[in-house]
Design a protein around this motif. Structure first.
Motif, PDB file in Angstrom:
ATOM      1  N   GLU A 229       0.829  -1.207   0.000  1.00 12.18           N
ATOM      2  CA  GLU A 229       0.000   0.000   0.000  1.00 12.18           C
ATOM      3  C   GLU A 229       0.861   1.255   0.000  1.00 12.18           C
ATOM      4  O   GLU A 229       0.547   2.246  -0.677  1.00 12.18           O
TER       5      GLU A 229
ATOM      6  N   ARG B 233       2.161   1.758  -3.574  1.00  9.00           N
ATOM      7  CA  ARG B 233       1.117   2.274  -4.468  1.00  9.00           C
ATOM      8  C   ARG B 233       0.812   3.739  -4.173  1.00  9.00           C
ATOM      9  O   ARG B 233       0.583   4.534  -5.093  1.00  9.00           O
TER      10      ARG B 233
ATOM     11  N   ASN C 199       3.561   5.867  -5.719  1.00 10.19           N
ATOM     12  CA  ASN C 199       3.398   5.965  -7.170  1.00 10.19           C
ATOM     13  C   ASN C 199       2.251   6.896  -7.539  1.00 10.19           C
ATOM     14  O   ASN C 199       2.351   7.697  -8.483  1.00 10.19           O
TER      15      ASN C 199
ATOM     16  N   TYR D 291      -4.082   4.696  -6.516  1.00 10.31           N
ATOM     17  CA  TYR D 291      -3.167   4.348  -7.608  1.00 10.31           C
ATOM     18  C   TYR D 291      -3.905   3.902  -8.863  1.00 10.31           C
ATOM     19  O   TYR D 291      -3.505   4.264  -9.987  1.00 10.31           O
TER      20      TYR D 291
ATOM     21  N   LYS E 136       9.060   4.158 -10.324  1.00 11.03           N
ATOM     22  CA  LYS E 136       8.137   3.040 -10.081  1.00 11.03           C
ATOM     23  C   LYS E 136       8.862   1.703 -10.236  1.00 11.03           C
ATOM     24  O   LYS E 136       8.663   0.771  -9.442  1.00 11.03           O
TER      25      LYS E 136
END
Length: 455
Positions: free
Chosen positions: A382, A385, A388, A403, A431
């Motif tokens: 989590e 994400r 990102n 995300y 990423k």
């Protein structure tokens, strides 16, 4: 493994015994990414056929990558000075090929010192130079490989387009920003000229050849063989040397140019190492989405996440962009999963010691890696994400969101070409680094991999 303990299709063992004119005396699953078996057939006079069985259980009609292609290319090259395994038989009903077992090792990084690595790589590059000088008309492979490319763009993009077509069903529901950007980049920067069209291996370099002492005994793994730009194989060598460091590439491509008479440029090698990564990542991403995969999921996760990062680095190198690494979550911050840790411990402590065959031990270790990956995903997924999603929000000048929605907005902006190359690639690389960190148990199967310098 007992000869009776296997899941090979009915009738295949009889075919092997017919080829060897005797009885099957050895059948062992080979530890490799693709299914293969070590086979011995002993004849009445005591002679032994030593074979290497490859099997394609789910052949894709019209695929540009196939065991049938590998068998046909090896059959043609057996008549040349290119050392390849002898094709002993092809079984159309089972899409199986029996090759001769070639003496030597494929593990150049693991068993050779630096001086031996260099001599083997020089012998190998001379073989690739000879391969590219072969007259395509003499090989009589047009029926198997299809039409030859008519220009540089067709040579560069033909195999990529075939991959996109073959995996169109998967890609329709799987939009990945890095794959999308890589395909677009290859089209925008396609080479303007090609010196000649040759038979290229399409996946050549360390580990895809066997060697003894200082010499290559056979070039193996021809399932990607096709007509193309010889520079593609130089890009392939860059990629395989990335995964299997073998003393670097210094001077090898200049030697190739001298031996082959085909001009080499650094720009070509840079382009084709990206091309190899992008087209190779398509089936790897697809494999990682298959829970019932017969092959090793742990290795595929490694190829995916280390490969994604290396693709970003190759793109940045080609465009002269200095990438900026992200920060990673504090390894003490995520709650551990008691159940997943218990499963990993039980596999390692209670099960692995009693597993006997190399193949089964390798798969059990793969399972442990997958459990370790799942545990890290539970702890840090989590947070990764969220990081990102925050990056995408800054990139697009929008408010942060989850995300999934952030990725959809990013893909829309990419399709509309609203983002410049450098900031987009900076995000894709951050990423990729985060994913490689998150799936470290799998990525560590190939630790600390970096591109070798090009002349």
């Amino acid at each position: 493994m007992s000869i009776s303990n296997h899941d090979l299709p009915a009738g295949l063992l009889n075919w092997l015994e017919t080829l060897g004119k005797g009885q099957l005396s050895r059948l062992e699953r080979h530890v490799a990414r693709r299914e293969a078996w070590v086979v011995d057939v002993t004849a009445a006079d005591g002679s032994v056929l030593e074979g290497f069985l490859r099997l394609d259980r789910q052949p894709v009609a019209g695929s540009n990558v196939s065991l049938r292609r590998e068998a046909g290319v090896c059959r043609a090259l057996m008549q040349t000075a290119i050392p390849v395994p002898a094709l002993l038989g092809w079984n159309e009903a089972h899409h199986a090929a029996l090759f001769s077992r070639v003496p030597g090792s494929a593990d150049l990084p693991g068993v050779a010192d630096e001086a031996q690595q260099r001599k083997v790589m020089e012998d190998f590059i001379d073989i690739i130079a000879r391969l590219h000088r072969l007259d395509p008309d003499d090989l009589a492979l047009d029926d198997l490989l299809g039409p030859r490319p008519g220009n540089a763009a067709e040579a560069a993009l033909g195999d990529l387009d075939a991959q996109l077509q073959q995996f169109a069903g998967f890609l329709a529901d799987y939009e990945d920003p890095l794959l999308s950007y890589g395909v677009d980049w290859l089209r925008r920067f396609v080479p303007q000229s090609v010196a000649r069209v040759s038979l290229v291996q399409g996946d050549t370099g360390p580990v895809n050849f066997m060697f003894e002492d200082d010499r290559v005994t056979a070039v193996v793994d021809w399932e990607w063989g096709h007509w193309g730009d010889p520079m593609e194989d130089l890009g392939n060598i860059c990629v395989r040397e990335f995964w299997n460091p073998s003393g670097g590439l210094q001077g090898l491509f200049r030697r190739y140019e001298t031996e082959s008479g085909i001009p080499y440029t650094r720009a070509s090698a840079r382009y084709y190492r990206i091309q190899q990564n992008v087209r190779g990542m398509i089936p790897i991403h697809a494999a990682c989405a298959q829970p019932g995969l017969r092959e090793s999921m742990a290795w595929y996760l490694c190829y995916r996440y280390v490969g994604d990062r290396s693709t970003c680095e190759a793109l940045a190198d080609a465009m002269g962009i200095a990438l900026e690494r992200p920060q990673f979550p504090d390894t003490e911050s995520g709650p551990s999963s008691t159940l997943l840790r218990a499963a990993a411990t039980s596999l390692q402590r209670d099960v692995l010691p009693d597993v006997q065959t190399p193949f089964a031990r390798s798969r059990l270790d793969d399972a442990r890696v997958l459990v370790d990956c799942a545990e890290r995903e539970h702890r840090f997924g989590e947070a990764i994400r969220a990081a990102n999603a925050a990056d995408i929000a800054r990139l697009l000048g929008q408010q942060p969101t989850d995300y999934a929605r952030a990725k959809t907005r990013l893909l829309d902006a990419m399709k509309e070409r609203r983002i410049a190359d450098e900031p987009l690639l900076q995000y894709l690389a951050r990423k990729a680094w985060r994913d490689e960190w998150l799936y470290q148990p799998a990525a560590s199967l190939y630790p600390e991999r970096n591109w070798s310098a090009l002349d």
